[in-house]
Design a protein around this motif. Structure first.
Motif, short mmCIF file in Angstrom:
data_model
loop_
_atom_site.label_atom_id
_atom_site.label_comp_id
_atom_site.label_asym_id
_atom_site.label_seq_id
_atom_site.Cartn_x
_atom_site.Cartn_y
_atom_site.Cartn_z
N ASP A 73 -22.32 -38.22 -18.63
CA ASP A 73 -21.19 -37.93 -17.74
C ASP A 73 -21.30 -38.62 -16.39
N THR A 74 -22.50 -39.03 -16.01
CA THR A 74 -22.68 -39.68 -14.71
C THR A 74 -22.95 -41.18 -14.85
N TYR A 75 -22.79 -41.71 -16.06
CA TYR A 75 -22.98 -43.14 -16.26
C TYR A 75 -22.00 -43.87 -15.33
N PRO A 76 -22.45 -44.84 -14.54
CA PRO A 76 -21.63 -45.43 -13.47
C PRO A 76 -20.65 -46.53 -13.91
N TRP A 77 -19.73 -46.18 -14.82
CA TRP A 77 -18.71 -47.15 -15.25
C TRP A 77 -18.01 -47.83 -14.06
N GLY B 178 -35.80 -38.87 -23.79
CA GLY B 178 -35.28 -37.63 -24.34
C GLY B 178 -34.25 -36.93 -23.47
N THR B 179 -33.93 -37.50 -22.30
CA THR B 179 -32.97 -36.85 -21.40
C THR B 179 -31.68 -37.63 -21.23
N GLY B 180 -31.51 -38.71 -21.97
CA GLY B 180 -30.33 -39.56 -21.81
C GLY B 180 -29.02 -38.81 -22.01
N GLY B 181 -29.01 -37.84 -22.92
CA GLY B 181 -27.79 -37.09 -23.18
C GLY B 181 -27.25 -36.38 -21.96
N SER B 182 -28.11 -36.05 -21.03
CA SER B 182 -27.65 -35.39 -19.81
C SER B 182 -27.10 -36.39 -18.78
N ARG B 183 -27.18 -37.68 -19.08
CA ARG B 183 -26.73 -38.72 -18.15
C ARG B 183 -25.41 -39.37 -18.54
N LEU C 1 -27.05 -54.60 -13.16
CA LEU C 1 -27.01 -53.45 -12.25
C LEU C 1 -28.13 -52.49 -12.63
N PHE C 2 -29.31 -52.74 -12.09
CA PHE C 2 -30.50 -52.02 -12.49
C PHE C 2 -31.37 -51.77 -11.28
N GLY C 3 -31.63 -50.52 -10.98
CA GLY C 3 -32.50 -50.17 -9.87
C GLY C 3 -31.82 -49.18 -8.94
N PRO C 4 -32.44 -48.89 -7.80
CA PRO C 4 -31.88 -47.91 -6.87
C PRO C 4 -30.45 -48.24 -6.47
N GLY C 5 -29.60 -47.23 -6.53
CA GLY C 5 -28.20 -47.40 -6.18
C GLY C 5 -27.37 -48.01 -7.28
N GLU C 6 -28.01 -48.36 -8.39
CA GLU C 6 -27.30 -48.93 -9.52
C GLU C 6 -27.62 -48.06 -10.73
N ALA D 206 -25.43 -47.06 -27.49
CA ALA D 206 -26.11 -46.07 -26.65
C ALA D 206 -25.10 -44.97 -26.36
N GLY D 207 -25.61 -43.79 -26.05
CA GLY D 207 -24.77 -42.61 -25.88
C GLY D 207 -23.52 -42.78 -25.05
N PRO D 208 -23.57 -43.42 -23.87
CA PRO D 208 -22.36 -43.55 -23.07
C PRO D 208 -21.25 -44.36 -23.74
N ALA D 209 -21.56 -45.10 -24.78
CA ALA D 209 -20.55 -45.94 -25.45
C ALA D 209 -19.34 -45.13 -25.88
#
Length: 190
Positions: A168-172, A161-166, A149-154, A19-22
């Motif tokens: 930089d904010t992926y919560p490593w 189609g918008t994953g590419g914009s996410r 870690l899935f849901g609000p706050g996670e 996936a993109g964040p990889a």
């Protein structure tokens, strides 16, 4: 959870999916090193096209693994904990259903039975997140003690189609903080 032997750092397996964040998994490696983890990268076969394996090998001091080792190859150190990030729809569903057709899934299949703490940080869109198979899989993994870690706050799914914009904010950092909590290594500010 046993304490590491004198001079032995804890070993964290980071299982990377396609996936993109990889491409930015090195961020998680850096954070883990700052918290005294040794890191072993395990990539799904498809994830190899998303990561810079040579850079990660330099960063971790270990080969990136994506296949079972040959009998004459050295074993990786045993994992003290695992993070699956980014965890894809495919990997979460296969894992929850006991499918172990890759090295990464084989390790994940065994982890709950070995008592190895595992945190999964998904990366899926809202169309996939709405599917019953994924919802069942997350529930099944959670029932076995996997922290998803899935849901609000996670991790919150994005529109298709918008994953590419996410990326930089992926919560490593969230994944690492959670694994530290599960292993009794929570960060305590000074």
């Amino acid at each position: 959870m046993t304490e590491p032997a004198e001079g032995h750092r804890r070993v964290l397996y980071i299982i990377v999916c396609a996936a993109g964040p990889a491409a930015d998994v090195g961020k998680l490696v850096t954070l883990a090193h700052q918290r005294d983890w040794d890191v072993q990268i395990i990539a799904t076969p498809s994830a190899l096209d998303f990561i810079d394996a040579l850079a990660l090998e330099t960063q971790t001091g270990r080969p990136v693994r994506s296949q079972y080792r040959k009998p004459d190859e050295p074993r990786s150190p045993r994992a003290d904990a695992m993070i699956v990030a980014p965890a894809t729809y495919n990997t979460l569903n296969k894992w929850a259903n006991g499918i172990a057709d890759t090295y990464a899934l084989g390790l994940l299949a065994e982890a709950p039975g070995l008592g190895i703490p595992v945190v999964a940080l998904p990366f899926v869109n809202t169309a996939l997140a709405a599917r019953t198979p994924l919802q069942r899989s997350i529930g099944a993994l959670q029932a076995e003690g996997v922290r998803v870690l899935f849901g609000p706050g996670e991790f919150e799914p994005h529109d298709p189609g918008t994953g590419g914009s996410r990326f930089d904010t992926y919560p490593w950092p969230l994944a690492l903080e959670e694994i530290n909590l599960l292993t009794g290594q929570a960060h305590h500010p000074q």
